[in-house]
Design an enzyme around this catalytic site. Structure first.
Site, PDB file in Angstrom:
ATOM      1  N   GLU A   1      -3.282 -14.971  13.378  1.00 52.67           N
ATOM      2  CA  GLU A   1      -4.254 -14.506  12.380  1.00 52.67           C
ATOM      3  C   GLU A   1      -4.869 -13.146  12.715  1.00 52.67           C
ATOM      4  O   GLU A   1      -5.401 -12.940  13.814  1.00 52.67           O
ATOM      5  CB  GLU A   1      -5.369 -15.541  12.210  1.00 52.67           C
ATOM      6  CG  GLU A   1      -6.371 -15.173  11.123  1.00 52.67           C
ATOM      7  CD  GLU A   1      -7.295 -16.310  10.740  1.00 52.67           C
ATOM      8  OE1 GLU A   1      -8.259 -16.065  10.002  1.00 52.67           O
ATOM      9  OE2 GLU A   1      -7.056 -17.463  11.178  1.00 52.67           O
TER      10      GLU A   1
ATOM     11  N   LYS B   1      -6.264 -20.341   6.145  1.00 46.53           N
ATOM     12  CA  LYS B   1      -6.921 -21.624   5.881  1.00 46.53           C
ATOM     13  C   LYS B   1      -5.952 -22.506   5.121  1.00 46.53           C
ATOM     14  O   LYS B   1      -5.401 -22.089   4.094  1.00 46.53           O
ATOM     15  CB  LYS B   1      -8.199 -21.439   5.038  1.00 46.53           C
ATOM     16  CG  LYS B   1      -9.435 -21.146   5.842  1.00 46.53           C
ATOM     17  CD  LYS B   1      -9.847 -22.355   6.644  1.00 46.53           C
ATOM     18  CE  LYS B   1     -10.913 -22.000   7.656  1.00 46.53           C
ATOM     19  NZ  LYS B   1     -11.019 -23.041   8.681  1.00 46.53           N
TER      20      LYS B   1
END
Length: 398
Positions: free
Chosen positions: A209, A225
């Site tokens: 990420e 997410k």
């Protein structure tokens, strides 16, 4: 505070620098020039201190919109590590429970210069064969599930929309943790794979990420997410899940707001929404949010705007940080912070998920997930375990 000046020992072999996002062409010719480590007892603002230290060593971080070029001589760039606690402090929120590995700093800045190309030195001798003991979780599955229910109750009261809940585990070890932590960079999808070490501590990262990337005056963040097993059915389920999509879009909106604080008016945009990508044996949903930086913006202001990352805090961020501090019995340490590279005209920091750290005798690991009203406590406990499993397995290998 620990500040170390130029080492001046040019004739010794230089270890290979494998900081996440380090320029590939420079990895074999980098040598540490200076280091700054910060802990809360040192006082001061860690965002401002990081900017001042980097600027003092010749890196152009006081105005990130000004063009700058990488030079083949002199300073190449710097590793930058920001813990979750330091990020919370930058955001004006509570720092949470104490770091379970107090040898780790909460901020580390390591400046590197170029040196003559040398052969890679042999691996350091191990202190006996590598051995990793059983992992001891800082809370039980029942306690983890209770924290999920507490967040759902807070959402029901209207206190928050989402809170990321993170657990910690530690395991005793003997031998040299360096090779084990370095192996994490080889996990599939580890965009920010690499290590950073200091006196009595080391961090190994396998993060997919992007917390923040700055190139040519444009800033991007790529929140992740939504998680499912990396099967065809798992991918279909992730794409069809209203719960996962709602959770994801909440964080995308939070990141749009964070970037708006440091962007030119009207320049924030969502370049990609809910793209499904693979990390090890998991599918995860990722979006890209970007903006043009406001004129004259410096590194300190950027760090205050984006740290800690919205995908590991929740929404609204400040309210979520208060719930994190109240619910998590152990500090996040090296997890859920930032680690990467700051160079001329380029910043690339990964969010330290899928990250482990070593102190003198224990490895530490953090894993969790975002909690919404629709979250099932048992499913959230299982998701955190699934995220930690590939990291645990690789660290245990001989």
């Amino acid at each position: 505070m620990n500040q170390i000046g130029p080492d001046g020992v040019e004739t010794l072999p230089h270890p290979l620098i494998d900081v996440p996002a380090v320029p590939a062409s420079c990895r074999s010719v980098l040598v540490e020039r200076a280091r700054y480590e910060w802990r809360p007892t040192d006082g001061g603002d860690p965002a401002a201190l990081a900017e001042q230290f980097l600027a003092a060593h010749g890196l152009p971080v006081t105005d990130l919109t000004r063009p700058a070029a990488h030079e083949s001589t002199g300073v190449c760039g710097a590793a930058l590590y920001v813990s979750a606690a330091a990020g919370a402090l930058m955001a004006g929120g509570p720092t949470g429970a104490p770091n379970p590995a107090p040898a780790l700093p909460e901020l580390a800045v390591v400046v590197y210069g170029h040196a003559p190309r040398v052969a890679e030195p042999p691996l350091s001798p191990t202190q006996g064969r590598w051995w990793l003991g059983e992992w001891q979780d800082s809370w039980t599955p029942r306690q983890h599930a209770a924290a999920v229910r507490a967040v759902r109750a807070a959402i029901g009261r209207g206190d928050v929309y989402q809170v990321n809940v993170v657990g910690h585990a530690a395991a005793r070890y003997t031998g040299d943790p360096g090779p084990a932590l370095a192996r994490l960079a080889g996990l599939p999808g580890a965009r920010y794979g690499g290590t950073l070490r200091g006196d009595g501590w080391m961090i190994g990262c396998a993060s997919p990420e992007t917390l923040i990337e700055v190139t040519d005056g444009r800033v991007s963040t790529r929140p992740i997410k939504g998680t499912r097993p990396a099967t065809a059915a798992g991918r279909r389920d992730l794409l069809a899940s209203a719960k996962e999509r709602a959770e994801h879009i909440m964080i995308v909106d939070l990141e749009r707001n964070d970037l708006a604080r440091v962007a030119r008016t009207g320049s924030v945009r969502v370049d990609e929404l809910f793209a499904v990508r693979r990390w090890c044996d998991l599918w995860q949903a990722e979006s890209t949010v970007s903006a043009a930086l406001a004129d004259g913006l410096g590194l300190a202001a950027l760090l205050r705007a984006v740290c800690p990352g919205g995908s590991v805090t929740g929404a609204p961020k400040h309210a979520a940080l208060h719930h994190v501090a109240a619910l998590e019995p152990v500090g996040r340490g090296a997890g859920m912070g930032a680690l990467g590279w700051v160079g001329p005209g380029r910043i690339d920091l990964g969010l330290t998920i899928r990250t482990a750290a070593a102190d003198a005798d224990r490895l530490h690991l953090w894993a969790g997930g975002g909690i919404t009203w629709d979250s099932d406590p048992d499913a959230e406990v299982a998701e955190a375990a699934a995220k930690a499993a590939p990291v645990r397995a690789l660290l245990a290998a001989d």
